[in-house]
Design a protein around this motif. Structure first.
Motif, short mmCIF file in Angstrom:
data_model
loop_
_atom_site.label_atom_id
_atom_site.label_comp_id
_atom_site.label_asym_id
_atom_site.label_seq_id
_atom_site.Cartn_x
_atom_site.Cartn_y
_atom_site.Cartn_z
N ALA A 15 0.83 -1.21 0.00
CA ALA A 15 0.00 0.00 0.00
C ALA A 15 0.87 1.26 0.00
CB ALA A 15 -0.92 -0.01 1.22
N ALA A 16 2.01 1.19 0.67
CA ALA A 16 2.90 2.35 0.72
C ALA A 16 3.64 2.57 -0.59
CB ALA A 16 3.91 2.18 1.86
N MET A 17 3.92 1.49 -1.31
CA MET A 17 4.68 1.59 -2.55
C MET A 17 3.83 1.98 -3.75
SD MET A 17 7.95 1.35 -2.82
CE MET A 17 8.17 0.77 -4.51
N GLN A 18 2.55 1.70 -3.71
CA GLN A 18 1.70 2.00 -4.87
C GLN A 18 1.73 3.48 -5.26
OE1 GLN A 18 -2.13 0.37 -3.87
NE2 GLN A 18 -1.53 -1.73 -4.35
N PRO A 19 1.64 4.42 -4.30
CA PRO A 19 1.74 5.84 -4.69
C PRO A 19 3.11 6.21 -5.25
CG PRO A 19 0.75 5.61 -2.51
CD PRO A 19 1.31 4.28 -2.88
N VAL A 20 4.16 5.58 -4.76
CA VAL A 20 5.50 5.84 -5.29
C VAL A 20 5.56 5.50 -6.77
CG1 VAL A 20 7.95 5.21 -5.17
CG2 VAL A 20 6.62 5.46 -3.06
N LEU A 21 5.09 4.33 -7.10
CA LEU A 21 5.13 3.89 -8.49
C LEU A 21 4.21 4.74 -9.37
CD1 LEU A 21 5.03 0.03 -7.79
CD2 LEU A 21 7.02 1.43 -8.33
N SER A 22 3.06 5.13 -8.83
CA SER A 22 2.15 5.99 -9.58
C SER A 22 2.78 7.35 -9.84
CB SER A 22 0.83 6.16 -8.84
OG SER A 22 0.14 4.93 -8.73
N ASP A 23 3.43 7.90 -8.81
CA ASP A 23 4.09 9.20 -8.97
C ASP A 23 5.19 9.13 -10.03
OD1 ASP A 23 2.49 10.16 -6.96
OD2 ASP A 23 4.10 10.41 -5.48
N LEU A 24 5.97 8.07 -9.99
CA LEU A 24 7.06 7.93 -10.95
C LEU A 24 6.52 7.78 -12.36
CD1 LEU A 24 10.00 7.65 -11.72
CD2 LEU A 24 9.88 5.21 -11.11
N ARG A 25 5.51 6.94 -12.54
CA ARG A 25 4.96 6.76 -13.89
C ARG A 25 4.40 8.08 -14.44
NH1 ARG A 25 4.61 1.45 -15.36
NH2 ARG A 25 4.60 -0.13 -13.71
N ALA A 26 3.73 8.83 -13.59
CA ALA A 26 3.17 10.11 -14.04
C ALA A 26 4.28 11.09 -14.40
CB ALA A 26 2.27 10.70 -12.95
N ALA A 27 5.33 11.13 -13.60
CA ALA A 27 6.45 12.03 -13.88
C ALA A 27 7.15 11.64 -15.18
CB ALA A 27 7.44 11.99 -12.72
N LEU A 28 7.29 10.34 -15.42
CA LEU A 28 7.94 9.89 -16.65
C LEU A 28 7.13 10.29 -17.88
CD1 LEU A 28 9.12 6.32 -15.57
CD2 LEU A 28 10.54 8.34 -15.93
N VAL A 29 5.81 10.26 -17.77
CA VAL A 29 4.96 10.70 -18.88
C VAL A 29 5.17 12.18 -19.14
CG1 VAL A 29 2.58 11.07 -19.61
CG2 VAL A 29 3.23 8.89 -18.58
N ARG A 30 5.18 12.97 -18.06
CA ARG A 30 5.36 14.42 -18.23
C ARG A 30 6.72 14.74 -18.84
NH1 ARG A 30 2.45 14.37 -13.25
NH2 ARG A 30 4.39 14.34 -12.05
N LEU A 31 7.75 14.07 -18.37
CA LEU A 31 9.09 14.30 -18.92
C LEU A 31 9.16 13.87 -20.38
CD1 LEU A 31 11.41 13.18 -15.98
CD2 LEU A 31 10.87 15.52 -16.70
N GLY A 32 8.45 12.81 -20.71
CA GLY A 32 8.44 12.33 -22.08
C GLY A 32 7.81 13.32 -23.05
#
Length: 265
Positions: A15-32
Motif C-alpha cells: 500500500a505504501a509503494m503504490q503511490p511511489v510507483l504511480s508518482d514515478l509513472r506520471a512524472a515519466l509521462v510528463r518528462l516524455g
C-alpha cells in the motif's frame, strides 16, 4: 514470469509503494512530453567534453549547486568542493580521482544491485545477505531488518517495471555521478581538462550509445534516483521524485536543449 529455467517470484507493490510507483509513472509521462533535439555527428566531431559536463549537471544540482553549476571564482564554493573531495570521498590526488571514478563507472554499484535484485528467483534469497562495495571490492554482509525492508521496496520497484526497462536504464545515474566527480576535481584544479579528456569521452560516449536524447537520459535518471531513494522509505521517495522532476524539467528547458549527439549513419 521466468528467468532462464526457474520461475521468478514477483513481489506485488505494498500500500505504501503504490503511490511511489504511480508518482514515478506520471512524472515519466510528463518528462516524455518535453521535446529535445538530437543532431547527427561524426564520432570524431562530437563535443565529448561539453556533453560530459552537461551530463554532470543533474548530480551537481542534487549536491547543492543550483542548476548544476558551481559558481566560478567562488572561494567558499572551492572550499566546500575541496572538503567533500578530500574528506568525504578521500580524493586528494589525480590517482585517487581516477580510482574513485573506476569504482562508479566500472564497479557500477547501482546497476549491479539492480541486476542482482532482478535476477533473484525468490525474494527470500535477497533477504539472506547482500554485497557491500568497498575500496577492496565486494563483501557479503547480513541484512538488518531495515535493510530487508529496503530490499523489499526495491524488489517491488524492479518487478513493477520488468516489462518496461532493465538495468541499463539506471546506468544514467552512474554516468552523471562520475561526470560530476570530474567537474568537481576540475573546479578545484586538482586536474586540468587534458588530464580528464579520456574519462569524459568514456562517459559521453557510453551515454550517446545508450540513450537517444536528453529526454531519454532525463527519464532514465529519474528512474535510477527513485530506485536509490527507496532506502529512505516510501514517503521520502515520493518527495524526492517531485524534487528531481523539477530539477530535470528545468534542465530540459535550459542547458539540455543543446542537441544530443547522434551518431551519423
Amino acid at each position: 514470469m521466468t528467468n532462464d529455467e526457474e520461475p521468478i517470484e514477483l513481489l506485488m507493490p505494498s500500500a505504501a509503494m503504490q503511490p511511489v510507483l504511480s508518482d514515478l509513472r506520471a512524472a515519466l509521462v510528463r518528462l516524455g512530453d518535453v521535446k529535445t533535439r538530437s543532431a547527427p555527428r561524426v564520432w570524431d566531431n562530437i563535443d565529448f567534453e561539453g556533453t560530459a559536463a552537461n551530463i554532470a549537471r543533474f548530480t551537481l544540482w542534487t549536491e547543492g549547486w543550483d542548476e548544476g553549476v558551481i559558481p566560478a571564482g567562488d572561494v567558499n564554493a572551492a572550499s566546500d568542493v575541496g572538503h567533500r573531495l578530500s574528506t568525504e570521498l578521500e580524493i586528494m590526488s589525480p590517482d585517487d580521482l581516477e580510482e574513485r571514478f573506476r569504482v562508479i563507472v566500472d564497479g557500477a554499484p547501482v546497476t549491479r544491485l539492480y541486476r542482482r535484485i532482478s535476477d533473484a528467483q525468490t525474494v527470500s534469497r535477497l533477504m539472506k545477505d547482500t554485497m557491500a562495495l568497498g575500496w577492496s571490492g565486494f563483501d557479503m554482509l547480513a541484512l538488518s531488518p531495515a535493510e530487508q525492508e529496503t530490499m523489499r521496496r526495491r524488489r517491488m520497484f524492479v518487478d513493477a517495471f520488468r516489462n518496461d526497462f532493465d538495468w541499463t536504464r539506471l546506468r544514467a545515474l552512474e554516468l552523471s555521478q562520475s561526470a560530476a566527480l570530474l567537474e568537481a576535481a576540475l573546479y578545484v584544479e586538482m586536474v586540468q581538462p587534458a588530464d580528464i579528456e579520456r574519462l569524459r569521452r568514456r562517459i559521453a560516449g557510453e551515454a550517446i550509445a545508450r540513450y537517444a536524447s536528453w529526454t531519454a537520459f532525463a527519464r532514465a535518471l529519474l528512474c535510477a534516483r527513485t530506485f536509490c531513494s527507496l532506502r529512505d522509505g516510501a514517503l521520502s521517495t515520493r518527495s524526492r521524485i517531485a524534487e528531481d522532476e523539477a530539477r530535470i524539467t528545468a534542465l530540459l528547458s535550459g542547458p539540455w536543449q543543446a542537441a544530443w549527439p547522434r551518431i551519423a549513419s
